[in-house]
Design an enzyme around this catalytic site. Structure first.
Site, PDB file in Angstrom:
ATOM      1  N   CYS A 135       0.832  -1.207   0.000  1.00 49.14           N
ATOM      2  CA  CYS A 135       0.000   0.000   0.000  1.00 49.14           C
ATOM      3  C   CYS A 135       0.864   1.253   0.000  1.00 49.14           C
ATOM      4  O   CYS A 135       0.463   2.292  -0.543  1.00 49.14           O
ATOM      5  CB  CYS A 135      -0.960   0.000   1.190  1.00 49.14           C
ATOM      6  N   HIS A 193      -1.525   1.877   7.315  1.00 46.89           N
ATOM      7  CA  HIS A 193      -2.053   1.652   5.966  1.00 46.89           C
ATOM      8  C   HIS A 193      -2.006   2.962   5.202  1.00 46.89           C
ATOM      9  O   HIS A 193      -2.295   4.032   5.745  1.00 46.89           O
ATOM     10  CB  HIS A 193      -3.487   1.113   6.033  1.00 46.89           C
TER      11      HIS A 193
END
Length: 739
Positions: A143, A692
């Site tokens: 990510c 994230h």
């Protein structure tokens, strides 16, 4: 069919070749003609005409591009159909229709496409969307890479560049490059993300190429998105550097010349060695000034930058707690908490403490570090860096009077404290001496004697005295006397039995009774020298600059004074591991001001002054001199120290439609706009151990989208400002577009 809206003044042959490249179709399947009806010109795959054969127009003309058998022709280099064309692989003889506005002069892309009715889905099917709204699969903690890539592949002009014939600019000979492989891998990935009807792409080939040149990104560990972005931009620049042979250029002497002339020379020298689409779009220029603290020599250089790494206010300022003590026995010690520049000097701390404790004009502060109940060092050099003081250190500041005429010849007497403690070890009473409390300090003249020292110490203890009610005085005295007797009996017994833990000094303690006893000692209080007799006016000849005295506290005196207050000494900064702090809100402009503020270099970055011929802790001042078209701003949310790693959740209020940097530009003669518009954000959610990354991208005008790996969804503009914003991407607004 796909419709392109382009400037007709562009070479139609180049338009044809670009369309073939973008949609990856074979030449015999492509037809282009005027769709608007404004001209009678027909482009039916006629590549024999030159630009002079067509009408010269400055406005945009709508051209229609029709691609038959679209999906069969969209093949990769290996002959296999691209994995993002799912849903089109069986559409023999069909075509995709829609429009694509591709303006080569601005690099803006606005597109809309539809898939007609097919038998593939067993029913009527119609899909609509914008080109470029394609996600990236997370192939294992990628990510960090996906979010940065989405911001780059939606960067104006960079998209147009990689959708064009960028391969002709690849520098295969650059030893600092990657043989063009990184640029080719990025270009191929960008084209997949901008292909019509694309589904989420798995960036395996790109990551493979990346890992081969940057082993730190191999494997499937989480990494910092900004570090990846910095490596990618630098790698793309070297792969696409138009300079095949970098010349050696020595900068001229800047002394006496105007900054504008020197800056232009530095920039020309930089472009002579570095010329690429990345430099053209993303690189700006700093003015860096160094000032020697001794000879005041000023050195000015102009350095390129790819992005701005702005500190958050929590990282530029530091909260420090110092215990303030009087030296005249008027007040109790008290903690004083001040905020100082993190990279500041001792003079900044003293100035902040002086204001906080209302220091008089006839006073000054002596700052010292306390360890094991003694002073281990005095902080007296104003230019010393505060970075040398750790959060776990304990500092005191003594208020010294400067009114005395002989303050320069007087001696500083430091009183350290000692008491006898009884410990039960295996049922046996063991006695030992132990230091306690904060050292007390007083200034005395050379003619002081033992009696004066005694009086000065008692004066310093006045604030710690604990008065008792008359009714309780006798009881307290009786209890104290009984306990004194018990302690003396224990000591006497220990001495008579020849206990190894006692010595002749314990006998002196018995002879002195319930009064304080004073001994000359060293700075650490580890040695007990001669006794300072209180009963005789015994002069202490030739007092040193600092006289260290060890004071023995009998039990009765410990009961008489509040020694707990004497022992309170907080750390500089106690980390609050589990405390939830309220969210801070700071303007992006404040972060920029903190970045541009003058500050001293760290002890590890000393500057070799050409005049002094010595390494100096110079002051450094940065200024923005030349701004790039694409301004990348990195918010330094992650802070590292010797013992702690932390992420700052400070909410940064950043402009969206108009970032005005006019007041921060040192070059006042620039004709370029200093206004910027936000078009992408790289976000980080979570803490240091796990987190994230996602991206927000402005696409199709003013519509914002969230790219969360393979998921792409619209988001309101009022939702893009969060405390997760990590890297901001701005595009210059031309002056003609400003209202």
């Amino acid at each position: 069919m796909l419709t392109l809206c382009v400037h007709f003044q562009d070479n139609p042959i180049e338009i044809y070749e670009r369309a073939s490249t973008i949609f990856r179709v074979e030449s015999e399947l492509l037809h282009i003609w005027d769709f608007s009806g404004q001209t009678t010109l027909l482009l039916m795959n006629d590549r024999t005409k030159s630009a002079n054969d067509y009408l010269s127009r400055s406005d945009e003309i709508l051209l229609e591009l029709q691609v038959y058998g679209l999906t069969d022709s969209m093949k990769g280099r290996g002959g296999k159909k691209d994995d993002q064309m799912v849903g089109q692989t069986k559409m023999e003889g069909s075509f995709v229709s829609g429009s694509l506005k591709m303006n080569g002069s601005t690099g803006n892309f606005d597109s809309y496409f539809t898939l007609p009715h097919t038998k593939l889905f067993g029913r009527g099917y119609r899909e609509a969307g914008f080109l470029g709204l394609t996600g990236l699969h997370n192939i294992g903690n990628t990510c960090f890479m996906n979010s940065a890539i989405q911001c780059l592949v939606h960067t104006p002009k960079l998209v147009d560049y990689f959708l064009g014939d960028y391969r002709k600019e690849i520098n295969y000979e650059n030893p600092l490059g990657m043989n063009g492989e990184l640029a080719l891998a990025f270009g191929d990935l960008l084209r997949k993300l901008w292909a019509p009807g694309a589904t989420p792409v798995a960036p395996r080939m790109f990551k493979l190429k990346l890992s081969s040149f940057a082993p730190q990104f191999s494997g499937y560990n989480q990494h910092d998105s900004q570090e990846f972005l910095a490596f990618l931009l630098d790698g793309l620049h070297e792969d696409l550097n138009r300079v095949k042979c970098k010349p050696y250029i020595e900068a001229g002497d800047p002394d006496g010349r105007p900054d504008e002339e020197v800056a232009d020379e530095y920039w020309r020298n930089h472009l002579a060695r570095n010329d690429s689409i990345i430099v053209n779009l993303c690189q700006g220029q700093f003015r860096s000034m160094l000032v020697c603290p001794v000879c005041k020599k000023v050195s000015v250089t102009f350095d390129p930058f790819m992005y701005l790494s702005l500190p958050l206010p929590s990282t530029t300022m530091r909260t420090m707690t110092v215990t303030v003590l009087s030296t005249d026995g008027t007040t109790l010690p008290y903690p004083c908490t001040v905020t100082v520049p993190k990279c500041g000097r001792l003079k900044d701390l003293i100035q902040a403490l002086s204001i906080a404790c209302s220091l008089r004009n006839d006073e000054r502060l002596l700052v010292a570090e306390i360890y094991n109940n003694c002073i281990i060092r005095y902080l007296e050099e104003p230019s010393d860096s505060l970075a040398l003081i750790r959060d776990g250190d304990r500092l005191v500041a003594y208020r010294l009077s400067e009114d005395s005429k002989d303050c320069d010849t007087s001696s500083l007497v430091v009183f350290m404290h000692e008491r006898v403690e009884k410990h039960d070890i295996n049922g046996k009473a063991e006695l030992c001496r132990k230091m306690f409390g904060i050292p007390l300090v007083v200034r005395m003249s050379e003619c002081s004697n033992g009696c004066d020292i005694h009086k000065q110490f008692l004066k310093l203890l006045d604030p710690f005295f604990m008065p008792t009610e008359d009714s309780l005085d006798d009881i307290t005295a009786g209890n104290a006397a009984n306990e004194d007797t018990e302690m003396e009996d224990a000591i006497s017994s220990t001495v008579s039995n020849g206990d190894a833990n006692s010595d002749s000094e314990t006998g002196d303690e018995l002879q002195l009774g319930n009064n304080f006893s004073f001994y000359l000692t060293d700075e650490k209080g580890s040695t007990k020298g001669s006794n300072i007799n209180m009963n005789k006016l015994e002069l202490i000849s030739q007092l040193p600059r600092r006289l260290n005295v060890l004071v023995h506290w009998p039990y009765r005196m410990i009961e008489k004074y509040d020694t707990c207050l004497l022992s309170l000494l907080p750390e500089i900064c106690k980390p609050e591991l589990f405390a939830k702090r309220p969210q801070e809100s700071v303007s992006l402009y404040k972060c920029l001001e903190a970045f541009l503020k003058e500050e001293p270099l760290g002890p590890e970055d000393m500057w070799n002054c050409p005049c002094c011929k010595k390494h100096r802790q110079a002051s450094k001042k940065l200024d923005l001199w030349r701004l790039p078209e694409i301004l990348v701003i990195h918010l330094k949310r992650f802070s590292y120290s010797r013992f702690w790693k932390n992420k700052l959740e400070t909410f940064i209020d950043f402009p969206i439609d108009d970032l005005d940097l006019s007041t921060y530009i040192a070059q006042k003669n620039s004709h370029l706009s200093n206004h910027y518009k936000l078009y992408a954000i790289c976000n980080h959610y979570g803490g240091m151990g796990s987190g994230h990354y996602t991206a927000f991208v402005r696409h199709g005008g003013n519509q914002w989208y969230e790219f969360d790996d393979s998921r792409v969804s619209p988001i309101g503009e009022d939702e893009i400002k969060t405390s997760a914003a990590y890297v901001l991407f701005y595009q210059r607004i031309p002056d003609t577009c400003l209202t």
